[in-house]
Design a protein around this motif. Structure first.
Motif, PDB file in Angstrom:
ATOM      1  N   THR A 188       0.831  -1.209   0.000  1.00 14.24           N
ATOM      2  CA  THR A 188       0.000   0.000   0.000  1.00 14.24           C
ATOM      3  C   THR A 188       0.863   1.255   0.000  1.00 14.24           C
ATOM      4  OG1 THR A 188      -1.672  -1.202   1.240  1.00 14.24           O
ATOM      5  CG2 THR A 188      -1.820   1.181   1.303  1.00 14.24           C
ATOM      6  N   GLY A 189       1.902   1.251   0.839  1.00 12.76           N
ATOM      7  CA  GLY A 189       2.793   2.406   0.918  1.00 12.76           C
ATOM      8  C   GLY A 189       3.509   2.626  -0.407  1.00 12.76           C
ATOM      9  N   VAL A 190       4.008   1.539  -0.996  1.00  9.94           N
ATOM     10  CA  VAL A 190       4.763   1.660  -2.245  1.00  9.94           C
ATOM     11  C   VAL A 190       3.867   2.205  -3.368  1.00  9.94           C
ATOM     12  CG1 VAL A 190       5.958   0.348  -4.050  1.00  9.94           C
ATOM     13  CG2 VAL A 190       6.488  -0.081  -1.651  1.00  9.94           C
ATOM     14  N   ILE A 191       2.609   1.762  -3.402  1.00 11.31           N
ATOM     15  CA  ILE A 191       1.681   2.266  -4.430  1.00 11.31           C
ATOM     16  C   ILE A 191       1.540   3.784  -4.290  1.00 11.31           C
ATOM     17  CG2 ILE A 191      -0.770   2.276  -5.137  1.00 11.31           C
ATOM     18  CD1 ILE A 191      -0.763  -0.773  -4.525  1.00 11.31           C
ATOM     19  N   ARG A 192       1.370   4.269  -3.065  1.00 15.00           N
ATOM     20  CA  ARG A 192       1.256   5.718  -2.821  1.00 15.00           C
ATOM     21  C   ARG A 192       2.504   6.466  -3.253  1.00 15.00           C
ATOM     22  NH1 ARG A 192      -1.960   7.129   2.664  1.00 15.00           N
ATOM     23  NH2 ARG A 192      -3.894   6.266   1.856  1.00 15.00           N
ATOM     24  N   VAL A 245      -9.799   0.732   5.744  1.00 15.42           N
ATOM     25  CA  VAL A 245     -10.786   1.374   4.863  1.00 15.42           C
ATOM     26  C   VAL A 245     -11.540   0.367   3.998  1.00 15.42           C
ATOM     27  CG1 VAL A 245      -9.500   3.544   4.741  1.00 15.42           C
ATOM     28  CG2 VAL A 245      -9.016   1.743   3.065  1.00 15.42           C
ATOM     29  N   GLU A 246     -11.142  -0.895   4.069  1.00 16.86           N
ATOM     30  CA  GLU A 246     -11.674  -1.860   3.094  1.00 16.86           C
ATOM     31  C   GLU A 246     -13.095  -2.314   3.434  1.00 16.86           C
ATOM     32  OE1 GLU A 246      -9.022  -4.571   1.311  1.00 16.86           O
ATOM     33  OE2 GLU A 246      -7.244  -3.425   1.815  1.00 16.86           O
ATOM     34  N   ILE A 247     -13.404  -2.292   4.742  1.00 18.61           N
ATOM     35  CA  ILE A 247     -14.762  -2.630   5.178  1.00 18.61           C
ATOM     36  C   ILE A 247     -15.434  -1.311   5.566  1.00 18.61           C
ATOM     37  CG2 ILE A 247     -16.112  -3.949   6.846  1.00 18.61           C
ATOM     38  CD1 ILE A 247     -13.541  -5.664   7.300  1.00 18.61           C
ATOM     39  N   ASP A 248     -16.568  -1.032   4.998  1.00 17.37           N
ATOM     40  CA  ASP A 248     -17.239   0.252   5.270  1.00 17.37           C
ATOM     41  C   ASP A 248     -17.990   0.155   6.605  1.00 17.37           C
ATOM     42  OD1 ASP A 248     -18.553   2.615   5.299  1.00 17.37           O
ATOM     43  OD2 ASP A 248     -19.683   2.290   3.435  1.00 17.37           O
ATOM     44  N   GLU A 287     -11.815  -4.463  14.690  1.00 16.94           N
ATOM     45  CA  GLU A 287     -12.258  -3.127  14.249  1.00 16.94           C
ATOM     46  C   GLU A 287     -11.969  -2.869  12.771  1.00 16.94           C
ATOM     47  OE1 GLU A 287     -10.556  -0.123  16.818  1.00 16.94           O
ATOM     48  OE2 GLU A 287     -10.997  -1.284  18.603  1.00 16.94           O
ATOM     49  N   GLY A 288     -11.863  -3.929  11.999  1.00  9.43           N
ATOM     50  CA  GLY A 288     -11.589  -3.767  10.568  1.00  9.43           C
ATOM     51  C   GLY A 288     -10.150  -3.365  10.291  1.00  9.43           C
ATOM     52  N   GLY A 292      -6.232  -3.345  -0.695  1.00 14.09           N
ATOM     53  CA  GLY A 292      -5.581  -2.022  -0.672  1.00 14.09           C
ATOM     54  C   GLY A 292      -6.522  -0.915  -1.108  1.00 14.09           C
ATOM     55  N   ASP A 293      -7.791  -1.240  -1.321  1.00 10.23           N
ATOM     56  CA  ASP A 293      -8.734  -0.204  -1.780  1.00 10.23           C
ATOM     57  C   ASP A 293      -9.869   0.000  -0.761  1.00 10.23           C
ATOM     58  OD1 ASP A 293      -9.742   1.756  -3.427  1.00 10.23           O
ATOM     59  OD2 ASP A 293      -9.581   0.530  -5.239  1.00 10.23           O
ATOM     60  N   ILE A 294     -10.684   1.019  -1.012  1.00  8.30           N
ATOM     61  CA  ILE A 294     -11.698   1.375  -0.014  1.00  8.30           C
ATOM     62  C   ILE A 294     -13.058   0.713  -0.302  1.00  8.30           C
ATOM     63  CG2 ILE A 294     -10.692   3.589   0.640  1.00  8.30           C
ATOM     64  CD1 ILE A 294     -12.796   4.949  -1.136  1.00  8.30           C
TER      65      ILE A 294
END
Ligand code: ADE
Length: 422
Positions: free
Chosen positions: A158-162, A303-306, A339-340, A276-278
């Protein structure tokens, strides 16, 4: 709020003796890192270098911090997730190893960021991230410190993608080393580490039987592949949800059912997100899930589970076991683990030391590499050279007592020639 420098902030120094035993236990399974520590202690390649490290505060990270200190670094540690800190480890690092740690399990968001500030206050020249929070802070609130940074390393996908997105937009202010891009990191940590520790987190939180359960894996990257394989090995019926056709095809040929989440949501007993997505699991999915469905995340951010929408939907919410919250609506219950947040670290101990051995060998050699190559690096994302990656693999095999073949001169010649045909 104005911040004064503090020397450390941990839950309770009295926890140190348990932390020390566990740090020493992990060290036994980290022979590659140990050999680097021994060399660092002799050569002091990081002498006098101030480092800020934002990593999960675990027994394995403790061994990395001890290695950096052995190499001469003045290294500060804060957590890369509010729920992953092992308080006894934090206490021992401070009390037994004199390493400043700023991390308390279940700290609030405000305290989490105060702790990041505490690690940046000493003006480090190298930073180490798991999720890019130090780099983000140095690109927003503390831009004035960015010119002081020789380089930063990043642990996770996730960090590397950013960071690659920042490089592409031309906004990156210093060089970054993508540790996740090393083969000895993602092929092992992401696949076997996340695979095992995610199942471990689900088991410790719920004690359910996986054999015969339908387990839905969202995301078929290295982490998702690992979880699918381990779950399948324990007898679960695995369903994979993917957006990438190549990965989806691979999942099909690996033997899993593949379908959209809208269908999987109706039949899954356990759900794990690693995309890695919301908002991968959201209102429309909660509404059709079975009573008692278990939902967990093993992707870096929560962020993956709303959960906000699940909260709105629910009439009742209660903690039913440690790390399990039961949400009730329309006469059914959805159980959310940790807590997700990263279930492997929130409800278990993260990846085993044996696999973190290679990840943190990459991190420690990465810090040395950044320092050695500082003058020729641009504001870009780099991977460690293949020769270092290979050397880590070689050392790991040797530590396992495994010998492999060598090319003969004739074979080496064949591989570099083109004249020889049928
Ligand atoms: N990430 C996943 N598992 C970990 C561990 N055991 N230590 C540090 N970071 C981790």
């Amino acid at each position: 709020m104005t911040k004064t420098r503090i020397d450390y902030d941990v839950k309770d120094l009295k926890l140190a003796s348990s932390g020390k035993n566990r740090i020493e236990w992990a060290e036994k399974f980290m022979p590659v890192l140990r050999s680097i520590k021994d060399r660092f202690a002799r050569e002091k390649p990081l002498k006098g270098v101030k480092m800020a490290c934002c990593l999960h505060v675990t027994t394995e990270t403790a061994n990395l911090m001890i290695t950096l200190k052995a190499g001469g670094a003045e290294a500060y540690l804060c957590a890369s997730n509010p729920l992953s800190t092992q308080d006894d480890v934090a206490a021992s690092l401070v009390a037994d190893y004199k390493i400043p740690v700023f991390a308390v399990r279940a700290e609030s968001n405000d305290v989490y960021y105060q702790h990041i500030d505490a690690c940046l206050d000493p003006h480090p020249s190298i930073t180490m991230d798991d999720g890019a929070d130090l780099v983000s802070t140095l690109h927003t609130k503390r831009r004035n410190q960015a010119p002081e940074i020789i380089g930063s390393s990043e642990e996770t996908t996730t960090g590397v993608i950013r960071l690659k997105a920042m490089e592409k937009k031309g906004v990156l202010l210093f060089p970054v080393l993508a540790i996740n891009d090393s083969n000895t990191k993602h092929l092992f940590d992401n696949r076997y580490g996340t695979g095992q520790s995610t199942i471990d987190g689900i088991m410790r939180a719920t004690n359910i039987l996986l054999a015969g359960a339908t387990l839905v894996v969202a995301g078929y990257g290295w982490c998702g592949r690992g979880v699918a394989r381990r779950a399948s090995g324990m007898g679960a019926n695995v369903i994979v949800c993917e957006v990438n056709p190549l990965r989806a095809l691979e999942a099909v040929m690996d033997g899993y059912r593949v379908m959209p989440m809208s269908r999987a949501a109706r039949i899954g007993d356990v759900f794990v997100t690693l995309t890695g997505d919301i908002n991968v699991i959201r209102t429309e999915h909660f509404k059709v899930m079975k009573d008692g469905a278990i939902v967990a995340n093993s992707g870096h951010f929560d962020v993956e589970i709303d959960l906000k929408s699940l909260d709105r939907l629910s009439k009742k919410k209660r903690e039913i076991r440690a790390n399990v919250v039961e949400y009730s609506f329309d006469g059914k219950r959805i159980l959310v683990l940790g807590e997700g947040r990263l279930v492997n670290l929130a409800a278990a101990e993260g990846h085993p030391a044996s696999v973190m051995d290679m990840s943190f060998a990459n991190q420690s050699l990465g810090a040395e590499w950044l320092l050695k190559n500082a003058s020729r690096l641009d504001k870009k994302v780099y991977a460690l050279p293949a020769r270092i990656d290979m050397e880590i693999a070689r050392l790991k095999l040797a530590s396992m007592g495994i010998a492999i073949d060598k090319l003969s001169p004739e074979q080496r010649h064949y591989l570099t020639s083109w004249e020889l045909g049928t």
